[in-house]
Motif scaffolding. Structure first.
Motif, PDB file in Angstrom:
ATOM      1  N   LYS A 195      -2.937  18.700 -15.766  1.00 44.81           N
ATOM      2  CA  LYS A 195      -2.205  17.471 -16.616  1.00 44.81           C
ATOM      3  C   LYS A 195      -0.665  17.300 -16.399  1.00 44.81           C
ATOM      4  CE  LYS A 195      -4.620  14.362 -19.185  1.00 44.81           C
ATOM      5  NZ  LYS A 195      -4.880  12.661 -18.901  1.00 44.81           N
ATOM      6  N   ALA A 196      -0.394  18.430 -16.193  1.00 43.86           N
ATOM      7  CA  ALA A 196       1.146  19.177 -16.831  1.00 43.86           C
ATOM      8  C   ALA A 196       2.380  18.645 -15.627  1.00 43.86           C
ATOM      9  CB  ALA A 196       1.609  20.175 -16.995  1.00 43.86           C
ATOM     10  N   TRP A 197       1.521  17.996 -14.379  1.00 42.81           N
ATOM     11  CA  TRP A 197       1.399  18.330 -13.232  1.00 42.81           C
ATOM     12  C   TRP A 197       2.233  17.143 -12.488  1.00 42.81           C
ATOM     13  CZ3 TRP A 197      -2.281  21.037  -8.928  1.00 42.81           C
ATOM     14  CH2 TRP A 197      -2.052  22.180  -9.538  1.00 42.81           C
ATOM     15  N   LEU A 198       1.166  15.994 -13.919  1.00 42.44           N
ATOM     16  CA  LEU A 198       1.223  14.419 -13.163  1.00 42.44           C
ATOM     17  C   LEU A 198       2.481  13.518 -13.851  1.00 42.44           C
ATOM     18  CD1 LEU A 198      -2.593  13.690 -14.628  1.00 42.44           C
ATOM     19  CD2 LEU A 198      -1.028  13.600 -12.104  1.00 42.44           C
ATOM     20  N   PRO A 199       3.045  12.729 -12.935  1.00 47.45           N
ATOM     21  CA  PRO A 199       3.898  11.516 -13.895  1.00 47.45           C
ATOM     22  C   PRO A 199       3.707  11.827 -15.399  1.00 47.45           C
ATOM     23  CG  PRO A 199       3.960  11.443 -11.579  1.00 47.45           C
ATOM     24  CD  PRO A 199       2.539  11.998 -12.006  1.00 47.45           C
ATOM     25  N   PRO A 200       4.929  10.970 -15.758  1.00 47.29           N
ATOM     26  CA  PRO A 200       4.404  10.579 -17.212  1.00 47.29           C
ATOM     27  C   PRO A 200       3.838   9.163 -17.221  1.00 47.29           C
ATOM     28  CG  PRO A 200       7.315  11.092 -16.945  1.00 47.29           C
ATOM     29  CD  PRO A 200       6.283  11.441 -16.015  1.00 47.29           C
ATOM     30  N   GLY A 201       3.347   8.990 -18.171  1.00 45.47           N
ATOM     31  CA  GLY A 201       1.936   8.207 -18.100  1.00 45.47           C
ATOM     32  C   GLY A 201       0.776   7.830 -16.687  1.00 45.47           C
ATOM     33  N   LYS A 202       0.238   8.440 -16.086  1.00 48.80           N
ATOM     34  CA  LYS A 202      -0.279   8.856 -15.849  1.00 48.80           C
ATOM     35  C   LYS A 202      -1.513   9.586 -15.878  1.00 48.80           C
ATOM     36  CE  LYS A 202       1.909   6.900 -11.486  1.00 48.80           C
ATOM     37  NZ  LYS A 202       1.336   5.534 -11.637  1.00 48.80           N
TER      38      LYS A 202
ATOM     39  N   ASP B 119      12.265   8.986  -2.156  1.00 46.69           N
ATOM     40  CA  ASP B 119      11.980   7.430  -2.072  1.00 46.69           C
ATOM     41  C   ASP B 119      10.518   7.147  -1.686  1.00 46.69           C
ATOM     42  OD1 ASP B 119      14.749   7.342  -2.981  1.00 46.69           O
ATOM     43  OD2 ASP B 119      15.469   7.885  -0.679  1.00 46.69           O
ATOM     44  N   LYS B 120       9.886   7.154  -1.116  1.00 43.70           N
ATOM     45  CA  LYS B 120       9.191   6.843  -0.216  1.00 43.70           C
ATOM     46  C   LYS B 120       7.436   7.228  -1.573  1.00 43.70           C
ATOM     47  CE  LYS B 120      10.356   4.985   3.467  1.00 43.70           C
ATOM     48  NZ  LYS B 120      10.535   4.054   3.799  1.00 43.70           N
ATOM     49  N   ALA B 121       7.770   8.186  -2.144  1.00 50.14           N
ATOM     50  CA  ALA B 121       6.345   8.164  -2.630  1.00 50.14           C
ATOM     51  C   ALA B 121       6.694   8.951  -4.180  1.00 50.14           C
ATOM     52  CB  ALA B 121       4.605   9.184  -2.183  1.00 50.14           C
ATOM     53  N   PRO B 122       7.346   8.348  -5.058  1.00 49.68           N
ATOM     54  CA  PRO B 122       8.427   9.223  -5.979  1.00 49.68           C
ATOM     55  C   PRO B 122       7.309   9.884  -6.886  1.00 49.68           C
ATOM     56  CG  PRO B 122       8.663   6.546  -6.275  1.00 49.68           C
ATOM     57  CD  PRO B 122       8.015   6.837  -5.165  1.00 49.68           C
ATOM     58  N   ASP B 123       6.108   9.271  -6.979  1.00 51.52           N
ATOM     59  CA  ASP B 123       5.340   9.847  -7.926  1.00 51.52           C
ATOM     60  C   ASP B 123       4.320  11.200  -7.567  1.00 51.52           C
ATOM     61  OD1 ASP B 123       3.810   8.214  -5.936  1.00 51.52           O
ATOM     62  OD2 ASP B 123       2.588   7.336  -8.288  1.00 51.52           O
ATOM     63  N   ALA B 124       4.165  10.972  -6.129  1.00 50.70           N
ATOM     64  CA  ALA B 124       3.959  11.791  -5.624  1.00 50.70           C
ATOM     65  C   ALA B 124       4.773  13.240  -5.646  1.00 50.70           C
ATOM     66  CB  ALA B 124       3.280  11.604  -3.908  1.00 50.70           C
ATOM     67  N   TYR B 125       6.068  13.009  -5.035  1.00 52.57           N
ATOM     68  CA  TYR B 125       7.208  13.391  -5.418  1.00 52.57           C
ATOM     69  C   TYR B 125       7.281  14.515  -6.120  1.00 52.57           C
ATOM     70  CZ  TYR B 125      11.913  15.132  -5.200  1.00 52.57           C
ATOM     71  OH  TYR B 125      13.083  15.920  -5.578  1.00 52.57           O
ATOM     72  N   GLN B 126       6.893  14.153  -7.396  1.00 45.92           N
ATOM     73  CA  GLN B 126       7.240  14.594  -8.898  1.00 45.92           C
ATOM     74  C   GLN B 126       6.058  15.253  -8.919  1.00 45.92           C
ATOM     75  OE1 GLN B 126       9.712  14.578 -10.236  1.00 45.92           O
ATOM     76  NE2 GLN B 126       9.062  15.820 -11.308  1.00 45.92           N
ATOM     77  N   PHE B 127       4.828  14.625  -9.016  1.00 46.22           N
ATOM     78  CA  PHE B 127       3.432  15.899  -8.890  1.00 46.22           C
ATOM     79  C   PHE B 127       4.159  17.130  -7.657  1.00 46.22           C
ATOM     80  CE2 PHE B 127      -0.852  17.049  -6.591  1.00 46.22           C
ATOM     81  CZ  PHE B 127      -1.600  17.318  -8.010  1.00 46.22           C
ATOM     82  N   LEU B 128       3.712  16.685  -6.981  1.00 45.11           N
ATOM     83  CA  LEU B 128       4.032  17.721  -6.249  1.00 45.11           C
ATOM     84  C   LEU B 128       5.375  19.444  -6.087  1.00 45.11           C
ATOM     85  CD1 LEU B 128       3.249  16.431  -2.243  1.00 45.11           C
ATOM     86  CD2 LEU B 128       2.229  17.927  -3.223  1.00 45.11           C
ATOM     87  N   LYS B 129       6.210  18.389  -6.975  1.00 44.90           N
ATOM     88  CA  LYS B 129       7.269  19.164  -7.709  1.00 44.90           C
ATOM     89  C   LYS B 129       6.995  19.999  -8.718  1.00 44.90           C
ATOM     90  CE  LYS B 129      12.623  18.613  -8.633  1.00 44.90           C
ATOM     91  NZ  LYS B 129      12.892  19.187  -7.652  1.00 44.90           N
ATOM     92  N   ASN B 130       5.711  19.253  -9.730  1.00 49.28           N
ATOM     93  CA  ASN B 130       5.449  19.844 -11.030  1.00 49.28           C
ATOM     94  C   ASN B 130       4.834  20.629 -11.108  1.00 49.28           C
ATOM     95  OD1 ASN B 130       7.170  18.241 -12.473  1.00 49.28           O
ATOM     96  ND2 ASN B 130       6.034  16.455 -13.054  1.00 49.28           N
ATOM     97  N   MET B 131       4.107  20.649  -9.230  1.00 53.38           N
ATOM     98  CA  MET B 131       2.278  21.467  -8.804  1.00 53.38           C
ATOM     99  C   MET B 131       2.504  23.587  -9.115  1.00 53.38           C
ATOM    100  SD  MET B 131      -0.199  21.765  -6.095  1.00 53.38           S
ATOM    101  CE  MET B 131      -1.366  22.884  -5.755  1.00 53.38           C
ATOM    102  N   GLN B 132       2.788  23.532 -10.704  1.00 56.00           N
ATOM    103  CA  GLN B 132       2.446  25.106 -10.601  1.00 56.00           C
ATOM    104  C   GLN B 132       1.336  26.008 -10.954  1.00 56.00           C
ATOM    105  OE1 GLN B 132       5.859  27.704 -12.278  1.00 56.00           O
ATOM    106  NE2 GLN B 132       7.456  25.986 -11.696  1.00 56.00           N
TER     107      GLN B 132
ATOM    108  N   PRO C 116       0.718  -1.415   0.717  1.00 58.83           N
ATOM    109  CA  PRO C 116       0.201   0.335   0.104  1.00 58.83           C
ATOM    110  C   PRO C 116       1.235   1.213   0.685  1.00 58.83           C
ATOM    111  CG  PRO C 116      -0.773  -1.229   1.372  1.00 58.83           C
ATOM    112  CD  PRO C 116       0.494  -2.123   1.113  1.00 58.83           C
ATOM    113  N   LYS C 117       0.656   2.559  -1.192  1.00 63.64           N
ATOM    114  CA  LYS C 117       0.942   3.598  -0.695  1.00 63.64           C
ATOM    115  C   LYS C 117       0.584   4.394   0.842  1.00 63.64           C
ATOM    116  CE  LYS C 117       0.091   4.601  -5.586  1.00 63.64           C
ATOM    117  NZ  LYS C 117       0.283   5.601  -6.729  1.00 63.64           N
TER     118      LYS C 117
END
Length: 324
Positions: A317-324, A268-281, A35-36
């Motif tokens: 949509k641009a905040w989501l990691p590739p393939g999501k 490391d624990k939630a790489p897709d969430a990390y990338q999402f928050l990094k992209n959020m603007q 589980p995430k």
């Protein structure tokens, strides 16, 4: 028969090895599908922060499958909570008030990570209603507040024989008492206690066309509802704010490029969430529209965020990691 026996044993061993391999693969797959983690986002004591975390919560849960908790927390207390993983991220940091925290937790200890700009630029100022400046043009600058007859306009029961400067939540980053002391102003800081209390005081003063001097900021829906004038203080300089720790601030607040921060284990624990928050603007206009929906149209932060998400897929949509 004896000649074939070793071959049978080898075949049996091979079959066993294949079975073990399959079991190990199955175990590995099970580990990968654990589980995430639950994400915990800091919700600070102003509407913009509530808007940000509600937008993130909707998308992290519905697009990336996380459970998200919003944690109401003071903006200073969030730093140690992020450093030990009790919080996952905070999405609106005003850098002018957190130089020490940034140095300690991001630069030196490296336990909190800067996730980059939110896209919104903020500015704290001293404000008076524009009708005050129309009657007393000198109050558009700090020089007007050096005149006893002008300061007397702002006296209240709480401020006594001084003019009142209305502040908000004590946890906010504020240098107003230092500014007042260092500029030699005959003003007293009175704390309303919250953003809502400041707005209520402004609404009451505005309805009677009474003078009021108060701490506030942009972006905020307040500027769509009232005509306000920022009081011109001495210009901000880095040298001025280098004295903040010793109570030496005697100038205006700087413009703040708001940014996001996260626990350094999130990657490391939630790489897709990390990338999402990094992209959020998003833009000032995006955030102000949602804040106005809450403060003027009386929607909840969740409702305002949901409306924005529904209408702005091209942005998030641009905040989501590739393939999501």
């Amino acid at each position: 028969m004896n000649v074939r026996s070793p071959s049978r044993r080898m075949l049996a061993l091979a079959a066993t090895l294949v079975l073990v391999s399959l079991m190990l693969a199955a175990c590995g797959g099970s580990a990968a599908s654990q589980p995430k983690i639950t994400l915990k986002l800091a919700e600070n004591a102003w509407t913009g922060s509530s808007i940000n975390v509600n937008v993130a919560k909707i998308l992290l849960e519905e697009k990336l499958g996380y459970k998200v908790e919003l944690v109401k927390l003071d903006e200073n207390a969030q730093w140690p909570a992020l450093s030990n993983g009790d919080l996952s991220a905070s999405l609106e940091v005003w850098p002018s008030g957190h130089a020490d925290n940034m140095k300690q937790y991001i630069d030196e200890k490296k336990v909190v990570e800067n996730l980059g700009p939110l896209g919104v630029v903020g500015k704290i100022s001293w404000y008076v209603p524009t009708y005050v400046v129309q009657d007393h043009p000198e109050l558009a600058t700090i020089d007007g507040f050096k005149k006893p007859e002008d300061v007397a306009l702002f006296k209240t029961a709480e401020s006594g024989d001084k003019g009142q400067f209305l502040a908000g939540d004590p946890s906010w980053v504020q240098y107003d008492e230092d500014i007042i002391k260092n500029l030699g102003l005959d003003l007293k800081v009175v704390r309303a206690g919250s953003e809502q209390a400041v707005l209520a005081a402004l609404d009451a003063a505005y309805s009677r066309k009474q003078p009021i001097l108060f701490y506030f900021w942009t972006p905020h829906s307040i500027h769509a509802k009232y005509e306000l004038t920022p009081v011109k203080l001495p210009e901000y300089t880095d040298a001025c704010y280098s004295k903040a720790k010793d109570g030496g601030v005697a100038c205006d607040y700087p413009k703040d490029v708001l940014f996001k921060i996260a626990w350094n284990g999130l990657k490391d624990k939630a790489p897709d969430a990390y990338q999402f928050l990094k992209n959020m603007q998003y833009s000032d206009k995006d955030q102000i529209g949602m804040i106005a929906a809450v403060e003027l149209d009386k929607k909840t932060a969740e409702q305002a965020a949901r409306d924005w998400v529904t209408k702005n897929e091209a942005v998030w949509k641009a905040w989501l990691p590739p393939g999501k």
